[in-house]
Motif scaffolding. Sequence first.
Motif, PDB file in Angstrom:
ATOM      1  N   HIS A  75       0.844  -1.202   0.000  1.00 55.86           N
ATOM      2  CA  HIS A  75       0.000   0.000   0.000  1.00 55.86           C
ATOM      3  C   HIS A  75       0.882   1.255   0.000  1.00 55.86           C
ATOM      4  N   GLU A  77       0.386   4.414   0.409  1.00 50.80           N
ATOM      5  CA  GLU A  77       0.212   5.474   1.394  1.00 50.80           C
ATOM      6  C   GLU A  77       1.130   5.262   2.609  1.00 50.80           C
ATOM      7  N   ASN A  79       0.641   3.334   5.275  1.00 52.76           N
ATOM      8  CA  ASN A  79       0.024   3.120   6.587  1.00 52.76           C
ATOM      9  C   ASN A  79      -0.748   1.798   6.673  1.00 52.76           C
ATOM     10  N   HIS A  83      -4.258   0.143   8.763  1.00 50.86           N
ATOM     11  CA  HIS A  83      -5.436  -0.485   8.150  1.00 50.86           C
ATOM     12  C   HIS A  83      -5.659  -1.890   8.717  1.00 50.86           C
TER      13      HIS A  83
HETATM   14 ZN    ZN Z   1      -3.792   3.955   3.638  1.00 47.08          ZN
END
Ligand code: ZN
Length: 128
Positions: A75, A77, A79, A83
């Motif tokens: 992912h 992003e 983070n 999640h």
């Molecule tokens: Zn994310």
Amino acid sequence: MILTIKTTRQTELIDITSEVQEKVGAAGISDGFCFIFVPHTTAAVTINESADSSVKSDILTILNQVVPWEAGYRHLEGNSPAHIKSSLIGASEWVAVENGKLALGTWQGIFFCEFDGPRTRKVHIRFF
Ligand code: ZN
């Protein structure tokens, strides 16, 4: 009804029991159910011991060990652990309301779980 919560750390558990109880009072609910929903993909809500604050720090310590911040996630992003923790803990809880009070056990509290803070968060509260 919506609670607004300003978190101050990357990961933390915040006891929101008294704020939820205030909403029960404001709604004038005597008996029924309180539904608590977190509309975020990197936060959660859980019910656990509120008497000894070391319980919430133990929960965070083990979650951070089970889901480390660096683990080759895809992912972009950056983070993904937030999640994953959000899905492990879950986005909602139900609590019975009896005589205008949340029917929590002696040691239970309702905790908002921040996994990608600090941020301003919302918690929806509905009664049935
Ligand atoms: Zn994310």
